[in-house]
Design a protein around this motif. Sequence first.
Motif, PDB file in Angstrom:
ATOM      1  N   ARG A  92       0.826  -1.200   0.000  1.00  0.00           N
ATOM      2  CA  ARG A  92       0.000   0.000   0.000  1.00  0.00           C
ATOM      3  C   ARG A  92       0.867   1.260   0.000  1.00  0.00           C
ATOM      4  N   ALA A  93       1.976   1.211   0.730  1.00  0.00           N
ATOM      5  CA  ALA A  93       2.884   2.357   0.779  1.00  0.00           C
ATOM      6  C   ALA A  93       3.515   2.597  -0.591  1.00  0.00           C
ATOM      7  N   ILE A 107       2.196   1.875  -3.536  1.00  0.00           N
ATOM      8  CA  ILE A 107       1.168   2.453  -4.412  1.00  0.00           C
ATOM      9  C   ILE A 107       0.964   3.927  -4.076  1.00  0.00           C
ATOM     10  N   SER A 108       0.976   4.233  -2.797  1.00  0.00           N
ATOM     11  CA  SER A 108       0.803   5.622  -2.363  1.00  0.00           C
ATOM     12  C   SER A 108       1.957   6.493  -2.861  1.00  0.00           C
ATOM     13  N   ARG A 109       3.195   5.973  -2.760  1.00  0.00           N
ATOM     14  CA  ARG A 109       4.362   6.731  -3.245  1.00  0.00           C
ATOM     15  C   ARG A 109       4.281   6.935  -4.759  1.00  0.00           C
ATOM     16  N   TRP A 158       1.607   7.004  -6.624  1.00  0.00           N
ATOM     17  CA  TRP A 158       0.535   7.961  -6.900  1.00  0.00           C
ATOM     18  C   TRP A 158       0.998   9.396  -6.644  1.00  0.00           C
ATOM     19  N   ARG A 159       1.718   9.610  -5.526  1.00  0.00           N
ATOM     20  CA  ARG A 159       2.236  10.951  -5.228  1.00  0.00           C
ATOM     21  C   ARG A 159       3.229  11.391  -6.300  1.00  0.00           C
TER      22      ARG A 159
END
Length: 200
Positions: A2-3, A5-7, A9-10
């Motif tokens: 999840r981290a 994917i979050s990175r 996306w950012r």
Amino acid sequence: MRASISRLWRWLRRPSAGVAAGTLLGAGFIAAIVFAAGFTGFVEYTNTMPFCTSCHEMREFVYAEYRESPHYRNNSGVSATCADCHVPRAFVPKLARKIKATFVEVPSHLLGRIDTPEKFEAHRGRLAESVWAAMKANDSRECRACHDPMQMTLETQKPRARARHLDAQVSGETCIDCHQGIAHKLPARPEAAEEEDFTL
């Protein structure tokens, strides 16, 4: 995960500070070329006989008829494939035809509308009329990709064929007005009219 994917996306959302604009443009250009080549290759693959005959409806009901036709086997040894008669050569009309196949014909296949000989025969007339109407509307464009009326040697044709071809040039008739059932069996017609012989 999840981290990550979050990175990602950012990173995708922030303005580019660490990657040069030229690199982004170059990568985009290469990606576009790869996509276009893949798309074009797939569209061309869908024009091949193995693809056209990959479903049993085409292989068992239509392809068998085609193999008995002069478009498959003839004196000159030149064969017209499914795509030669049913798919335009120009890109935009070809794409329109592929879209129609995707949203009309493929769902019919998946729903089993013509998956038995009986169902196919029940729909043969409607299917043929649809193809004939499209050919009439585009002035038999796919026929004319191979057959050029202006290049015909009318003097070597049978008298009836010569007369009809000359008349068609004046009346504006198109190939499909006379040449139905060339590669596939004609649908059963209510009237028992004798078919005319328009062989050359």
